[in-house]
Design an enzyme around this catalytic site. Structure first.
Site, PDB file in Angstrom:
ATOM      1  N   ARG A 174       0.814  -1.222   0.000  1.00 23.99           N
ATOM      2  CA  ARG A 174       0.000   0.000   0.000  1.00 23.99           C
ATOM      3  C   ARG A 174       0.858   1.287   0.000  1.00 23.99           C
ATOM      4  O   ARG A 174       0.514   2.288   0.636  1.00 23.99           O
ATOM      5  CB  ARG A 174      -0.949   0.039   1.207  1.00 23.99           C
ATOM      6  CG  ARG A 174      -1.914  -1.117   1.283  1.00 23.99           C
ATOM      7  CD  ARG A 174      -2.931  -1.076   0.153  1.00 23.99           C
ATOM      8  NE  ARG A 174      -4.060  -1.942   0.411  1.00 23.99           N
ATOM      9  CZ  ARG A 174      -4.133  -3.229   0.074  1.00 23.99           C
ATOM     10  NH1 ARG A 174      -3.118  -3.812  -0.570  1.00 23.99           N
ATOM     11  NH2 ARG A 174      -5.211  -3.943   0.352  1.00 23.99           N
ATOM     12  N   SER A 227     -10.211  -0.321   3.639  1.00 20.96           N
ATOM     13  CA  SER A 227      -9.494  -0.564   4.895  1.00 20.96           C
ATOM     14  C   SER A 227      -9.004   0.759   5.465  1.00 20.96           C
ATOM     15  O   SER A 227      -8.396   1.561   4.755  1.00 20.96           O
ATOM     16  CB  SER A 227      -8.290  -1.463   4.660  1.00 20.96           C
ATOM     17  OG  SER A 227      -8.723  -2.730   4.251  1.00 20.96           O
ATOM     18  N   GLU A 297      -4.265   3.569   6.595  1.00 21.41           N
ATOM     19  CA  GLU A 297      -4.080   3.395   5.147  1.00 21.41           C
ATOM     20  C   GLU A 297      -4.801   4.529   4.421  1.00 21.41           C
ATOM     21  O   GLU A 297      -4.346   5.033   3.408  1.00 21.41           O
ATOM     22  CB  GLU A 297      -4.662   2.046   4.715  1.00 21.41           C
ATOM     23  CG  GLU A 297      -4.528   1.826   3.222  1.00 21.41           C
ATOM     24  CD  GLU A 297      -5.285   0.612   2.693  1.00 21.41           C
ATOM     25  OE1 GLU A 297      -5.204  -0.460   3.314  1.00 21.41           O
ATOM     26  OE2 GLU A 297      -5.940   0.754   1.653  1.00 21.41           O
TER      27      GLU A 297
HETATM   28  N1  EPU Z   1     -10.709 -10.436  11.102  1.00 24.55           N
HETATM   29  C1  EPU Z   1     -11.263 -10.434  12.367  1.00 24.55           C
HETATM   30  N2  EPU Z   1     -12.210  -9.499  12.650  1.00 24.55           N
HETATM   31  C2  EPU Z   1     -12.611  -8.574  11.762  1.00 24.55           C
HETATM   32  C3  EPU Z   1     -12.032  -8.555  10.493  1.00 24.55           C
HETATM   33  C4  EPU Z   1     -11.077  -9.505  10.174  1.00 24.55           C
HETATM   34  O1  EPU Z   1     -10.918 -11.250  13.197  1.00 24.55           O
HETATM   35  O2  EPU Z   1     -13.475  -7.754  12.106  1.00 24.55           O
HETATM   36  C5  EPU Z   1      -9.706 -11.456  10.744  1.00 24.55           C
HETATM   37  C6  EPU Z   1     -10.261 -12.377   9.668  1.00 24.55           C
HETATM   38  O3  EPU Z   1     -10.987 -13.428  10.243  1.00 24.55           O
HETATM   39  C7  EPU Z   1      -8.998 -12.852   8.987  1.00 24.55           C
HETATM   40  C8  EPU Z   1      -8.039 -11.665   9.123  1.00 24.55           C
HETATM   41  O4  EPU Z   1      -8.568 -10.849  10.154  1.00 24.55           O
HETATM   42  O5  EPU Z   1      -8.429 -13.932   9.674  1.00 24.55           O
HETATM   43  C9  EPU Z   1      -7.899 -10.870   7.832  1.00 24.55           C
HETATM   44  O6  EPU Z   1      -9.163 -10.333   7.469  1.00 24.55           O
HETATM   45  P1  EPU Z   1      -9.657 -10.232   5.958  1.00 24.55           P
HETATM   46  O7  EPU Z   1      -9.485 -11.547   5.259  1.00 24.55           O
HETATM   47  O8  EPU Z   1     -11.009  -9.636   5.975  1.00 24.55           O
HETATM   48  O9  EPU Z   1      -8.653  -9.298   5.231  1.00 24.55           O
HETATM   49  P2  EPU Z   1      -7.977  -7.933   5.694  1.00 24.55           P
HETATM   50  O10 EPU Z   1      -6.543  -8.244   5.996  1.00 24.55           O
HETATM   51  O11 EPU Z   1      -8.764  -7.258   6.742  1.00 24.55           O
HETATM   52  C10 EPU Z   1      -7.179  -7.237   3.312  1.00 24.55           C
HETATM   53  C11 EPU Z   1      -7.080  -5.919   2.614  1.00 24.55           C
HETATM   54  C12 EPU Z   1      -8.395  -5.564   1.942  1.00 24.55           C
HETATM   55  C13 EPU Z   1      -8.824  -6.670   1.009  1.00 24.55           C
HETATM   56  C14 EPU Z   1      -8.924  -7.959   1.810  1.00 24.55           C
HETATM   57  C15 EPU Z   1      -9.337  -9.152   0.982  1.00 24.55           C
HETATM   58  C16 EPU Z   1      -5.514  -4.542   3.918  1.00 24.55           C
HETATM   59  C17 EPU Z   1      -5.374  -3.439   4.889  1.00 24.55           C
HETATM   60  N3  EPU Z   1      -6.752  -4.873   3.576  1.00 24.55           N
HETATM   61  O12 EPU Z   1      -8.108  -7.076   4.376  1.00 24.55           O
HETATM   62  O13 EPU Z   1      -8.182  -4.396   1.178  1.00 24.55           O
HETATM   63  O14 EPU Z   1     -10.060  -6.367   0.396  1.00 24.55           O
HETATM   64  O15 EPU Z   1      -7.640  -8.239   2.408  1.00 24.55           O
HETATM   65  O16 EPU Z   1      -8.263  -9.584   0.248  1.00 24.55           O
HETATM   66  O17 EPU Z   1      -4.507  -5.069   3.437  1.00 24.55           O
HETATM   67  C18 EPU Z   1      -8.381  -2.020   1.125  1.00 24.55           C
HETATM   68  O18 EPU Z   1      -7.166  -1.987   0.995  1.00 24.55           O
HETATM   69  O19 EPU Z   1      -9.077  -0.991   1.170  1.00 24.55           O
HETATM   70  C19 EPU Z   1      -9.030  -3.312   1.290  1.00 24.55           C
HETATM   71  C20 EPU Z   1     -10.322  -3.412   1.558  1.00 24.55           C
END
Ligand code: EPU
Length: 305
Positions: A174, A227, A297
């Site tokens: 990012r 995010s 971010e």
């Molecule tokens: N989780 C929780 N509680 C929550 C949310 C997530 O425990 O409220 C846990 C999930 O269970 C999972 C882990 O955290 O084990 C990761 O969560 P998730 O798969 O939803 O992905 P993320 O890391 O939160 C990233 C990107 C998103 C992208 C998703 C899907 C970042 C900051 N965010 O989210 O990107 O859509 O993966 O690939 O890297 C963006 O950049 O705006 C964005 C939405």
């Protein structure tokens, strides 16, 4: 000395198509933020370049705007000139695709699937434009733009047109030289990606499945900025926010999503100040509970004071 001289204001007012005190909230996915002091929406790169050059020569601050999906604009708006980049052309040559910075990543994902190209399905989860995706090496489902990017064309004030290799752009998680390094203020004109020939129907099925999954985990139908925080190394901001008991926390009409902890939702009429306060509160609480410093971010721009 302030840039706001009579001559500079006259120059700004003389720009073709310029609007004054133009509301920006509706041009962001958050639906938040005050007006642009001066606002232009431009398609042709040469026109954008000329406007930036003029602004630089006069020390007028400027902001380049894409789809406004990763921005928190201050309630008092943005001083100087805001240029919304809307060049949306694309060209497909074999397995290489060149797209204008103003084209939406999701739209491009569908265009390349229609052309039976594979490798760009992840972009169906990226809400912003091609230019915005280069600016912060956008990604989704563990894939990032840098994995398919072969070249970006841009324009640097005082230098001119540039063709950047991915290594010139210092693309990281990012981040890029455009967002955080030497290329701040430069314009992205287009990006060229290298894809593979394949079955477009399969690409569309994959994208439909990924979108369904995203619908289940993220509040995509709400007004939000994607995010809010970067994931800290080896952890997840959403998980930390949840573990800190912060889901549903609110300031005014801004609330931490109960669906995904790394989203803040504008429930209607939230101010930028509400969102900023909530971001700060989450950062303080996560630091206190887990010793981890979250890094936003979302980019905060405009007049905060
Ligand atoms: N989780 C929780 N509680 C929550 C949310 C997530 O425990 O409220 C846990 C999930 O269970 C999972 C882990 O955290 O084990 C990761 O969560 P998730 O798969 O939803 O992905 P993320 O890391 O939160 C990233 C990107 C998103 C992208 C998703 C899907 C970042 C900051 N965010 O989210 O990107 O859509 O993966 O690939 O890297 C963006 O950049 O705006 C964005 C939405």
């Amino acid at each position: 000395m302030s840039w706001r001289t009579r001559a500079n204001i006259a120059w700004l007012r003389g720009l073709s198509g310029v609007k004054e005190a133009e509301p920006l909230a509706s041009r962001t996915s958050f639906g938040i933020g005050g007006p642009a002091e001066f606002f232009l929406e431009l398609v042709r790169p040469e026109a954008i370049e000329r406007s930036i050059e003029g602004a630089c020569k006069r020390s007028i601050p400027y902001l380049l705007l894409g789809a406004g999906t990763n921005l928190l604009i201050a309630d008092r708006g943005v001083e100087g000139l805001v240029i919304r980049v809307v060049n949306r052309e694309h060209e497909i040559e074999g397995t290489r695709v060149r797209a204008g910075a103003g084209l939406k990543m999701m739209r491009l994902a569908r265009i390349v699937a229609d052309a039976n190209l594979r490798g760009f399905e992840f972009a169906i989860g990226v809400p912003g434009t091609v230019g915005g995706a280069v600016y912060q090496n956008a990604g989704c489902w563990g894939k990032e733009l840098r994995e398919v990017l072969v070249e970006a064309e841009g324009w640097v004030p005082g230098v001119g047109t540039r063709k950047w290799k991915p290594s010139d752009l210092e693309l990281g998680y990012r981040t890029s030289a455009l967002r955080d390094g030497d290329l701040k203020g430069a314009l992205v004109v287009s990006a060229t990606v290298q894809l593979q020939r394949g079955d477009g129907e399969e690409a569309k099925q994959l994208m439909a499945r990924l979108t369904r999954e995203r619908n289940e985990t993220q509040p995509i139908k709400t007004k939000n900025c994607g995010s809010v925080f970067k994931n800290p190394p080896g952890d997840s901001a959403g998980r930390l926010v949840q573990a800190g008991g912060l889901k549903g926390a609110r300031e005014g009409a801004a609330a931490v999503s109960t669906q995904h902890g790394n989203f803040i939702v504008n429930e209607g009429g939230a101010t930028a100040a509400d969102v900023k306060r909530l971001i700060e509160r989450v950062m303080v609480e996560v630091k206190r509970r887990f010793g981890i410093q979250l890094e936003p971010e979302v980019e905060m721009v405009g007049r905060w004071k």
